[in-house]
Design a protein around this motif. Structure first.
Motif, short mmCIF file in Angstrom:
data_model
loop_
_atom_site.label_atom_id
_atom_site.label_comp_id
_atom_site.label_asym_id
_atom_site.label_seq_id
_atom_site.Cartn_x
_atom_site.Cartn_y
_atom_site.Cartn_z
N ASN A 89 10.33 94.61 52.39
CA ASN A 89 9.14 93.92 51.92
C ASN A 89 9.48 92.47 51.63
O ASN A 89 10.58 92.15 51.17
CB ASN A 89 8.59 94.60 50.66
N LYS A 101 5.98 92.57 55.94
CA LYS A 101 6.96 93.64 56.10
C LYS A 101 7.80 93.31 57.33
O LYS A 101 7.28 92.88 58.35
CB LYS A 101 6.28 94.99 56.33
N SER A 118 -0.12 95.39 55.53
CA SER A 118 0.32 96.66 56.10
C SER A 118 -0.36 96.99 57.41
O SER A 118 -0.12 98.05 57.98
CB SER A 118 0.06 97.80 55.11
N ILE A 126 12.49 99.43 56.43
CA ILE A 126 11.40 98.49 56.16
C ILE A 126 11.79 97.64 54.96
O ILE A 126 12.22 98.15 53.92
CB ILE A 126 10.08 99.24 55.87
#
Length: 158
Positions: free
Chosen positions: A49, A61, A83, A47
């Protein structure tokens, strides 16, 4: 406007976007939070950011997935807003959906039935499909308006 619906994946409630909001967020110029971008190793995911270039509060993301339940060599990319809102998923190597083989894309807006439609990747203007791990991440980021000027993307040595 983000509309929350009752979609739960692995215990997480997800939000979906109306078309105008999707386009606005997708069109933002974006930057990675860190310039060092090591790709996921086979069998894992990573992942990254990111945020909108002109507004660090507009957070994104990018998820690179190199695993699958049945096919262990699957390769997919997901763009999320904050998120909880999946915006886009590109399946480079993976299962056929609705008769559409990979590579294909799922766009999570009203026009595309919140990701339920699989669209051949060749239908996305300017997207150059490749199964190379580094080049495919670069293409995904370019399509999603990421500035890659100071970003170093590489496949880590194990």
């Amino acid at each position: 406007m983000i509309v929350t619906i009752n979609i739960t994946i692995k215990g997480v409630n997800l939000a979906i976007m109306e078309n105008k909001e999707y386009q606005k967020k997708h069109n933002y110029p974006k930057v990675m939070n860190k310039p060092d971008v090591p790709c996921a190793i086979q069998g894992k995911q990573r992942i990254f950011n990111a945020h909108a270039l002109f507004n660090p509060n507009e957070q994104f993301k990018v998820i690179q997935v190199r695993k699958g339940h049945i096919r262990k060599a699957d390769l997919s990319y997901v763009l999320m807003y904050k998120s909880s809102s999946i915006m886009l998923r590109v399946d480079i190597i993976g299962a056929t959906h609705q008769g559409i083989p990979t590579p294909h894309v799922h766009i999570f807006d009203e026009d595309h039935e919140q990701g339920n439609l699989a669209i051949p990747l060749s239908h996305l203007k300017g997207y150059l499909p490749t199964s190379d791990i580094v080049d495919s991440l670069v293409e995904f980021l370019k399509y999603n308006n990421f500035d890659l000027k100071d970003v170093q993307i590489y496949e880590p040595t194990v």
